[in-house]
Enzyme design. Structure first.
Site, PDB file in Angstrom:
ATOM      1  N   HIS A 102     -17.246 -11.593  -5.248  1.00 11.17           N
ATOM      2  CA  HIS A 102     -18.037 -11.234  -6.645  1.00 11.17           C
ATOM      3  C   HIS A 102     -17.847 -12.617  -7.754  1.00 11.17           C
ATOM      4  CE1 HIS A 102     -19.088  -7.456  -5.044  1.00 11.17           C
ATOM      5  NE2 HIS A 102     -18.298  -6.674  -5.982  1.00 11.17           N
ATOM      6  N   CYS A 143     -14.170  -3.111  -7.951  1.00 11.87           N
ATOM      7  CA  CYS A 143     -13.997  -4.657  -7.606  1.00 11.87           C
ATOM      8  C   CYS A 143     -14.542  -5.472  -8.655  1.00 11.87           C
ATOM      9  CB  CYS A 143     -14.778  -4.732  -6.162  1.00 11.87           C
ATOM     10  SG  CYS A 143     -16.463  -3.959  -6.183  1.00 11.87           S
TER      11      CYS A 143
END
Lengths: 344, 344, 344, 344
Positions: free
Chosen positions: B242, B150
């Site tokens: 993120h 990710c």
């Protein structure tokens, strides 16, 4: 006998921390508290919305707040701690210096002025001699000393420990606590379950203040350090404690082991608020962490960890308590240095 | 007619997101759900502790979960989505490939294997041809395709948009959400009012996967990109999204304006889950932010902002939804690419 | 001379707090640390994942952890502090009592047993005499004393201050910190930007323990208080400090002023860990608050505020530090009471 | 053909939600946006600091904001949605009503006025007939309808489902999200790792508005419900979604099963924004939870759970999205009811 001190901007977030640190301090005695016109004439208890996690000391609560004007501060006060918005600081601090007060200021105005010492005592106490230049040029009986911005104070001591290796390039990413913006600076809707990759003017402060702090004073002039610094600043949902990711490239080879040793052996000072060790180096790769490590050395220590080699030199993380070591405690420590050096 | 698909590790956090994305997907039809031995034989409703913010689709809740074994999956299933702990993935995925299944996997095992395509469709769809090499070498009827980690997916598309300028050096600091560690990965006592400057193996993933993704496949072999990457990873108290601070130094001059234009005009693909635009570039310096921008393009877009010049090249920030674009959605998109390219 | 003490479950969250409180305690000296079989034989430093916000005391870090078995604890240890999962506590505590140890336990097992004193020293120190009954019945040389659950301890002292008005009905809603569930008890994904209106078995503890604590011991038997209590328990995203909303209906008229006076004048004890005042009553309607007020009285005070009349009697809020006053500190205080009463 | 509508206070937090809900609404067309004098003359894009998690619709961003004055709103606007600070609402809303506009208002002014219908359509749509009384008394061509406070809306529908059992006493403790205080209402330093047991005037709103909502309109006068209500309000660190603990004592016996059935079968309305079911009852004892359940029914459903018997009647928990069902969506739903009833 304790030096009588005044606190400018005493009702603000840093002002409250200053009171919390100064009240039990054996070398200082709080003799004046100033705030905005609207607070003047009220007791401190009435004027301040106290938010620090220990109660207002009784005697302090009953003191009368005055306006932030040299005429309203008793003559027997010698040392002034200032934590004002920079625009207010720029306006009123020179007046206090002219009136003969020694001012240890946390406000950001004038930090980069050529004749104003910007000081972290353990890093560049010798810059205090700039005050001679300052007095010559400005004709002040008093003096103005600044401490750096909270995010600058967090990483500069670790760089100071590495100067012998020849600092060349520094990248730094910050994860900063909300208290750094003042009590009302960050709303809850802005930051819960969020992060903000921008803090106005902050990156510039890290980049310029760090080079001044690590510069050399030759008795007449301050020459900035030649390293290049680039900062990227972020606000995250923590209350206190700025965490920073640092990459540093040096002229000489620098292993994580050598860096750890240089940091751990970097000397603290024989001043009351200077912690020993100054820099605490963790072996655990997941430290330092804000909530766990911000109170090391009563909030005055620097924590470092995660030292490792990368394609771009040494990488490590560091942390300091932004409202203690990074603000109120920084000013108090500069006050102790001024006392030690005979300015009071 | 929809391709019949199976989900390995269907009860986990990414498995739940996979079901949420696949259930309404017109090209795929969920025909098998697997989990650990202890869940096998139960309905999905019983086996899963459902935590996604939309209810379990009725038909899915009533499906019976099987063990994670090719023998337990119906033969008419063609495509397998896998989101297993890497040690489990390493053990079971080859068996599915041997048994003839096409596997689109989010598990971290084998991502760096020379004959396994690691794919972000908009970035390196041509790497899919590595499957010919893979089948030759392994003798599989099936095939194994991986999507990256990710945190890698978050910044690689922005670098892909800048390759024409000649990527040389990349520094990246990450501020990662807790969901990236799985449902039980980060305890509340670890992260409330805190940040953790370490995520095991994460820095290595950003550094190695990014060079593979931006490498060149010459028909026989994949040559990694020659840029150097150094990452510093942090966990912060956000749920999803993120955020990353990136510095990139390039061979050719690169202004923020040219970079913004390259990012904004970087093409998306004509696949159902590929958003248009792929990269959303913000003018506002305080964006992107996780809570505000993680759902852009249904969680499949990359957001960028804060582009500026520094002594060390271009600096900017980027963001992606880590469990959609960074995990479940990445696998689904790879499934769409496999379908488009005739593998199903 | 200090009493030599052992800590059962020394590596757990409350175990760590116990060590933090006991290490500097002048009346107690830590002489034994126990944990699960897998930790036995290791130093405490190795065995514990230390998470308290002060470093492990050096001597403690070097002590060797033993299994949780009376045979492994030195004979010259007199007092045992126990903070074990209730199933483990139920299994091992009786063995320590048989072997002659005095056990001050925070574990929830046996709290409601007829011959086990459940004690908050400032509230019902006289219940300690139940130990005579206990020894008679069980034939123990040692003894077992319990402190209540953290959420019970938070509101019972305020009710104790109001008993003279005739307690009849109590409604209580709790807002509990994550540390109350232990270090791994609540995941970050469960609680960030969320609240959970359920804590297993918790409501029952408030309802039954409170009636036992405020009951009367007639020398032979403990008669529970006749008030009726109904609790509704919630977990919220705070680290430490349980906040509770209380409505209390009394036989006699009870004004907010009378209640405040009763609370403020409720006596503390002449024991080292008993704070003076025991109950701090705030005038500000928005206090107490967990982060601001949990450390009052070194985390051993009860804070109350917001006292007001309602159609259903008095309404107020109260707060205590759940891992200090509500757990580790509660056990230590019971240890001090045992010492004071000649049991050691 | 869509009704042309205006939004007063369009730049505020609820104003932004109103735009988010109204822009895609087939029955309404946004034709006017008003804000404070300083915003007038600017485009909405310039005037609003947009904070909702979907981009500003293009046409809306380009609309010109006017002052909040009936003279500045086009004549062909028929319906006004108002979300103003109560002092501003009190000042300007009557002018709009006099000028002939139908006003659906979320502002707290005049909610308890005898001739102002306070309406949750699924609960007391018949109270709308109070408008006849209002027009008679005030001589308005327009009309003023209010929706209740967000914390009132959360629990009243569940009580409405139980009226047949004879409501007598209600205790309610609230755990309220920060968005309820507006964008700047709660600072991050106030609420991270904290809770605040006080929200100014909030308890009174729950206590009085609930009795008006559940009262009976006899064609001439509104008679308040005779139940007694006491509320205790808390702010916690969640973004959206108010959670409430309720105890209700009824004249007739009320089992958890009977209550669950009454809630689940409580009818929704045939209005576009009224969800079906209106009340979602969870079996799982740990639900509803704000982050998991606030978007049920597109944020317009009420969630309930944890139904249990206590010494003081039925205890349960309920939840609603405070800025959708509790504010902007409530006003829109009242607009739909006004349309359905021929007022537009």
């Amino acid at each position: 006998m304790a030096v009588r001190v005044g606190v400018l901007g005493a009702t603000g977030a840093v002002g409250q921390r200053l009171i919390q640190l100064l009240e039990p301090h054996p070398e200082f005695e709080i003799a004046a508290l100033t705030a905005s016109e609207s607070s003047a004439g009220h007791t401190y208890q009435e004027a301040a919305k106290w938010r620090v996690d220990s109660p207002i000391p009784d005697e302090i609560g009953e003191m009368t707040v005055t306006a932030t004007d040299p005429d309203d501060v008793p003559d027997d006060v010698d040392l002034i701690f200032s934590s004002l918005p920079s625009s207010v600081g720029a306006e009123v601090e020179p007046g206090f210096c002219e009136a003969g007060y020694i001012v240890s200021s946390n406000s950001s105005n004038s930090r980069m002025a050529a004749d104003v010492p910007l000081v972290i005592p353990e890093v560049n106490a010798d810059h205090l001699d700039l005050l001679e230049v300052q007095r010559d040029e400005r004709g002040w009986d008093g003096a103005l000393v600044k401490n750096p911005n909270c995010s600058t104070i967090t990483f500069v001591p670790t760089l100071a420990a590495l100067t012998e290796f020849g600092l060349e390039k520094v990248h730094v990413s910050t994860l900063q606590a909300v208290s750094g913006a003042g009590y009302d600076g960050v709303t809850s809707m802005e930051i819960i379950d969020n992060a903000i990759p921008y803090i106005g003017s902050e990156e510039d402060k890290l980049e310029t203040e760090s080079r001044k702090l690590l510069g050399e004073f030759d008795g007449a002039e301050l020459n900035q350090n030649s390293m290049a610094v680039s900062a990227s600043c972020n606000r995250i949902p923590t209350i206190d404690g700025h965490l920073e990711n640092v990459w540093v490239e040096t002229e000489d080879d620098l292993t994580p082991e050598a860096a750890a040793e240089a940091m751990e052996s970097y000397p603290s000072l024989d001043l009351r608020s200077s912690p020993d060790p100054l820099i605490h180096v963790f072996d655990e790769p997941d430290r330092p962490q804000p909530r766990m490590d911000r109170t090391l050395g009563n909030g005055m220590a620097i924590a470092a960890g995660g030292l490792q080699e990368t394609p771009f030199g040494l990488q490590y993380n560091c942390l300091a308590h932004n409202t203690i070591r990074g603000a109120a405690g920084a000013s108090v420590l500069n006050g102790e240095l001024l006392l030690e050096n005979g300015y009071l």
